[in-house]
Design a protein around this motif. Structure first.
Motif, PDB file in Angstrom:
ATOM      1  N   LEU A  42       0.723  -0.613   0.144  1.00  0.00           N
ATOM      2  CA  LEU A  42      -0.037   0.520  -0.325  1.00  0.00           C
ATOM      3  C   LEU A  42       0.523   1.648  -0.031  1.00  0.00           C
ATOM      4  N   ASP A  75      -6.386  -3.220  -5.343  1.00  0.00           N
ATOM      5  CA  ASP A  75      -7.149  -4.991  -4.281  1.00  0.00           C
ATOM      6  C   ASP A  75      -7.873  -5.238  -4.718  1.00  0.00           C
ATOM      7  N   LEU A  83      -2.346  -1.291  -4.448  1.00  0.00           N
ATOM      8  CA  LEU A  83      -1.729  -1.552  -4.316  1.00  0.00           C
ATOM      9  C   LEU A  83      -0.425  -1.447  -5.142  1.00  0.00           C
TER      10      LEU A  83
END
Length: 129
Positions: A42, A75, A83
């Motif tokens: 992240l 994600d 991500l």
């Protein structure tokens, strides 16, 4: 002041060498953090890992994505999250730049400190963080 001057000198040398790969030290650190993490991360994790603001991470990610060195994807488990991962080009760039990075560190640190002094310096710097 000595710590600031030492850091400034080393950052300048690293920026000169990494510039040959169209990298800044910040972009380099982000790439290495992704590789070290061994997984997609992240942006907030990268921000925390590199101790920089979320805005700074966003700018670094934009530049690296534009250059094709990282990719951002939703994600699959939570589409509100993004991500970040290295692209094959990002992995290749790290492989090419790593010897230059190491050689720069060696030239400006190893040649001036004994192995014992280097270990002591690492311990002292970690203690400050």
């Amino acid at each position: 002041m000595t710590l600031y001057k030492t850091n400034h000198h080393l950052v300048q040398r690293l920026e000169e060498q990494l510039g040959k790969f169209d990298l800044t030290l910040g972009r380099w650190c982000l790439l290495v953090a992704l590789r070290s993490g061994g997984r997609a991360m992240l942006p907030s994790e990268l921000s925390d890992d590199l101790a920089v603001t979320r805005a700074n991470i966003s700018n670094l990610l934009n530049a690296l994505e534009k250059a094709g060195r990282i990719q951002r994807e939703f994600d699959p488990a939570n589409r509100r999250r993004i991500l970040v991962s290295l692209t094959p080009d990002g992995h290749e760039l790290i492989a090419k730049a790593w010897p230059v990075y190491e050689e720069t560190i060696v030239r400006h640190v190893d040649g001036k400190l004994t192995a014992q002094e280097q270990e002591q310096l690492k311990k002292l710097l970690k203690k400050l963080v």
